[in-house]
Design a protein around this motif. Structure first.
Motif, mmCIF file in Angstrom:
data_model
loop_
_atom_site.group_PDB
_atom_site.id
_atom_site.type_symbol
_atom_site.label_atom_id
_atom_site.label_comp_id
_atom_site.label_asym_id
_atom_site.label_seq_id
_atom_site.Cartn_x
_atom_site.Cartn_y
_atom_site.Cartn_z
ATOM 1 N N LYS A 96 -13.417 -0.391 2.504
ATOM 2 C CA LYS A 96 -12.547 0.380 1.612
ATOM 3 C C LYS A 96 -13.330 0.734 0.349
ATOM 4 N N PRO A 97 -12.917 1.790 -0.388
ATOM 5 C CA PRO A 97 -11.826 2.712 -0.070
ATOM 6 C C PRO A 97 -12.224 3.648 1.065
ATOM 7 N N PHE A 98 -11.280 3.920 1.952
ATOM 8 C CA PHE A 98 -11.547 4.716 3.142
ATOM 9 C C PHE A 98 -11.447 6.206 2.858
ATOM 10 N N ALA A 99 -10.377 6.601 2.161
ATOM 11 C CA ALA A 99 -10.142 8.018 1.876
ATOM 12 C C ALA A 99 -9.229 8.136 0.670
ATOM 13 N N PHE A 100 -9.225 9.326 0.057
ATOM 14 C CA PHE A 100 -8.416 9.559 -1.136
ATOM 15 C C PHE A 100 -7.383 10.656 -0.921
ATOM 16 N N SER A 101 -7.046 10.912 0.326
ATOM 17 C CA SER A 101 -5.945 11.815 0.658
ATOM 18 C C SER A 101 -5.621 11.636 2.132
ATOM 19 N N LYS A 102 -4.404 12.039 2.501
ATOM 20 C CA LYS A 102 -4.027 12.004 3.913
ATOM 21 C C LYS A 102 -4.922 12.931 4.723
ATOM 22 N N ILE A 117 -11.904 3.086 15.283
ATOM 23 C CA ILE A 117 -12.245 3.289 13.871
ATOM 24 C C ILE A 117 -11.317 2.418 13.035
ATOM 25 N N ALA A 118 -11.918 1.550 12.238
ATOM 26 C CA ALA A 118 -11.161 0.548 11.489
ATOM 27 C C ALA A 118 -11.513 0.597 10.013
ATOM 28 N N VAL A 119 -10.562 0.149 9.188
ATOM 29 C CA VAL A 119 -10.772 -0.016 7.749
ATOM 30 C C VAL A 119 -10.694 -1.508 7.447
ATOM 31 N N ASN A 120 -11.606 -2.002 6.637
ATOM 32 C CA ASN A 120 -11.631 -3.440 6.375
ATOM 33 C C ASN A 120 -10.577 -3.859 5.348
ATOM 34 N N PHE A 121 -9.317 -3.655 5.701
ATOM 35 C CA PHE A 121 -8.219 -4.202 4.907
ATOM 36 C C PHE A 121 -7.888 -5.591 5.461
ATOM 37 N N GLN A 122 -8.868 -6.497 5.358
ATOM 38 C CA GLN A 122 -8.709 -7.821 5.958
ATOM 39 C C GLN A 122 -7.676 -8.690 5.245
ATOM 40 N N SER A 178 -8.038 -2.691 -6.383
ATOM 41 C CA SER A 178 -6.600 -2.805 -6.139
ATOM 42 C C SER A 178 -6.103 -2.061 -4.910
ATOM 43 N N SER A 179 -6.962 -1.281 -4.253
ATOM 44 C CA SER A 179 -6.502 -0.569 -3.056
ATOM 45 C C SER A 179 -6.054 -1.553 -1.981
ATOM 46 N N HIS A 180 -6.681 -2.740 -1.953
ATOM 47 C CA HIS A 180 -6.237 -3.792 -1.032
ATOM 48 C C HIS A 180 -4.761 -4.125 -1.266
ATOM 49 N N ILE A 181 -4.377 -4.261 -2.535
ATOM 50 C CA ILE A 181 -3.017 -4.697 -2.840
ATOM 51 C C ILE A 181 -2.019 -3.571 -2.601
ATOM 52 N N LEU A 182 -2.400 -2.340 -2.909
ATOM 53 C CA LEU A 182 -1.521 -1.217 -2.582
ATOM 54 C C LEU A 182 -1.252 -1.195 -1.078
ATOM 55 N N ASP A 183 -2.294 -1.450 -0.299
ATOM 56 C CA ASP A 183 -2.131 -1.500 1.156
ATOM 57 C C ASP A 183 -1.209 -2.647 1.565
ATOM 58 N N ILE A 184 -1.348 -3.800 0.908
ATOM 59 C CA ILE A 184 -0.490 -4.947 1.210
ATOM 60 C C ILE A 184 0.969 -4.625 0.893
ATOM 61 N N ILE A 185 1.219 -3.981 -0.239
ATOM 62 C CA ILE A 185 2.593 -3.624 -0.611
ATOM 63 C C ILE A 185 3.229 -2.762 0.470
ATOM 64 N N LEU A 186 2.510 -1.760 0.935
ATOM 65 C CA LEU A 186 3.040 -0.873 1.972
ATOM 66 C C LEU A 186 3.265 -1.625 3.276
ATOM 67 N N SER A 187 2.352 -2.534 3.600
ATOM 68 C CA SER A 187 2.474 -3.311 4.833
ATOM 69 C C SER A 187 3.648 -4.279 4.767
ATOM 70 N N LEU A 319 -0.875 5.832 4.877
ATOM 71 C CA LEU A 319 -0.047 5.834 3.668
ATOM 72 C C LEU A 319 -0.822 5.326 2.451
ATOM 73 N N THR A 320 -1.735 4.389 2.661
ATOM 74 C CA THR A 320 -2.539 3.879 1.548
ATOM 75 C C THR A 320 -3.380 4.999 0.949
ATOM 76 N N SER A 321 -3.991 5.808 1.811
ATOM 77 C CA SER A 321 -4.776 6.953 1.328
ATOM 78 C C SER A 321 -3.886 7.981 0.643
ATOM 79 N N SER A 322 -2.669 8.176 1.154
ATOM 80 C CA SER A 322 -1.736 9.119 0.530
ATOM 81 C C SER A 322 -1.347 8.651 -0.871
ATOM 82 N N TRP A 323 -1.141 7.346 -1.035
ATOM 83 C CA TRP A 323 -0.790 6.795 -2.347
ATOM 84 C C TRP A 323 -1.949 6.991 -3.321
ATOM 85 N N LEU A 324 -3.171 6.695 -2.868
ATOM 86 C CA LEU A 324 -4.346 6.908 -3.718
ATOM 87 C C LEU A 324 -4.490 8.384 -4.092
#
Length: 333
Positions: A96-102, A117-122, A178-187, A319-324
Motif C-alpha cells: 500500500k498505497p495501491f491506488a488513489f482513485s477507483k 493481484i493482492a494488496v498488502n492490507f495485512q 493511515s490507509s491501513h486504518i481507513l481500510d479496516i474501518i470499511l472492512s 472502496l479504500t482507493s475511492s475514499w483516498l
C-alpha cells in the motif's frame, strides 16, 4: 501444495523485517531473486536470507522464471513493473498505497485474475480487527451508529527519501500510515460505499501533515458517520472508537490490542472483550505484526492455488482507493 517461485522487487525495511520472514515460513514457496535499484540494499538482504541478488540488466528476463512478484517499492515507481507482470502473466502482491482513485484501482487490476493481484492490507488479519468485525456483524450491542479514528503523534522529523515527494509517495501521512486504518474501518463496517463530506488539512506540495475529515459510510443498515483526525503535528488520544446502540467500544488497533466495552456515557470499563473465550473460534487472528504478514501470505497462496479471491485480493479494497480519492482531491485544492 503447488510450488511457487517468488521474485522480490524492493529491498527496503518492510521486505527485510516482515515479508521475507513470512515467505520463508511457507512450505513449497522458494525465493527466486531480489532486485533493488540500490545494489547495496539488495546485497545486504541477499546475504541475510540467501536470496540471489539480481542485476538490473537481468531483470526483464528473470521475471519469466517466477510465479509471483512482490512489489515493495514507492508508489510512483511501480507502473512499469506492474505492466511487465501483467504482460508476463505473473501474480503480484503490491504494498500500500495501491491506488488513489477507483479508476486507477480498476486499471491496475485489469489483466490480472482477481486472485492473482493482492494488496498488502495485512492488518485485516489482526485479532483485534477480526473481533471488531465479528461484533458488528453479530450485533450483541445493537447497530453500529458512529466511528471515530484518531491518530496523532508529534514529530519534528520531516519526510525523507521518497516520503518527501508526493509524486513518489502518492500523499502524506494519510496515504503512508493511515490507509491501513481507513481500510479496516470499511472492512469492519461491511461498507457498501463511502462519501467524504468535509475536510480540513494542513498540507504542502501534496503531502498532508494534519487532517480532520468527516465521511459517511453506507452499510446494509444505513449510513454510519465516520470522524477522522490524523496528524504528525499533534499528540492525540489514539485509537478506534465505535458507538453502538447499547455501548461504546475502544481499541488501540495493535494486533493484540484490547477492546474495551464502556457504557454510553463513556465512563467505566465494563469488560475487556479480547479476554472473552468465545472469540477464540474466529479464524485467522494475528496477535503480532509478523504473524499478520504470515497469515496474509498463507491466504494469498491459498487463494492462488484455489483460483479464489479472498481478503488479500485487490478487488476487495476498491472502496479504500475511492475514499483516498475523495480525500486527496480535497487536499489538492
Amino acid at each position: 501444495m503447488k510450488g511457487y517461485r517468488i521474485g522480490i522487487i524492493g529491498a527496503g525495511s518492510i521486505v527485510e523485517s516482515n515479508h521475507l520472514p513470512a515467505i520463508a515460513s511457507l512450505p513449497g514457496v522458494k525465493f527466486a531473486w531480489i532486485y533493488d535499484k540500490n545494489a547495496v540494499r539488495s546485497a545486504l538482504v541477499s546475504k541475510m536470507y540467501g536470496v540471489p541478488a539480481l542485476a538490473e540488466d537481468a531483470f526483464d528476463h528473470a521475471v519469466g522464471d517466477v510465479d509471483i512478484c512482490l512489489l515493495a517499492i514507492p508508489y510512483g515507481t511501480r507502473k512499469p513493473y506492474i505492466d511487465l507482470c501483467r504482460r508476463s502473466g505473473k501474480a503480484i502482491v503490491i504494498e500500500k498505497p495501491f491506488a488513489f482513485s477507483k479508476e486507477e484501482h480498476l486499471a491496475t487490476c485489469e489483466g490480472f485474475d482477481d486472485w492473482a493481484i493482492a494488496v498488502n492490507f495485512q492488518r485485516r488479519y489482526y485479532r483485534s480487527v477480526a473481533i471488531l468485525r465479528h461484533i458488528v456483524r453479530s450485533r450483541p450491542l445493537g447497530g453500529l451508529r458512529s466511528i471515530r479514528f484518531i491518530q496523532g503523534n508529534f514529530t519534528l522529523k520531516g519526510g525523507s527519501g521518497y516520503l518527501s515527494s508526493a509524486k513518489l509517495a502518492g500523499g502524506g501521512v494519510i496515504a503512508e500510515s493511515s490507509s491501513h486504518i481507513l481500510d479496516i474501518i470499511l472492512s469492519v463496517a461491511a461498507a457498501k460505499s463511502v462519501r467524504l463530506q468535509e475536510l480540513r488539512s494542513l498540507h504542502m506540495d501534496g503531502l498532508d501533515y494534519d487532517s480532520i475529515f468527516d465521511s459517511l459510510v453506507e452499510t446494509a443498515e444505513g449510513e454510519v458517520p465516520v470522524h477522522c483526525e490524523i496528524s504528525t503535528l499533534r499528540n492525540l488520544a489514539n485509537g478506534l472508537y465505535l458507538e453502538f446502540d447499547n455501548g461504546l467500544l475502544t481499541c488501540d488497533l495493535s494486533p493484540d490490542g484490547k477492546i474495551f466495552l464502556r457504557n454510553k456515557t463513556g465512563s467505566g470499563i465494563d469488560l475487556s472483550l479480547t479476554e472473552v473465550a468465545s472469540y477464540e473460534s474466529i479464524q485467522c487472528q494475528a496477535t503480532r505484526i509478523n504473524e499478520a504478514f504470515l497469515i496474509f501470505w498463507q491466504q494469498f497462496i491459498l487463494g492462488l492455488g484455489r483460483k479464489e479471491a479472498n481478503l488479500t485480493s485487490a478487488c476487495t479494497s476498491i472502496l479504500t482507493s475511492s475514499w483516498l480519492e475523495g480525500i486527496y482531491e480535497k487536499i489538492s485544492i
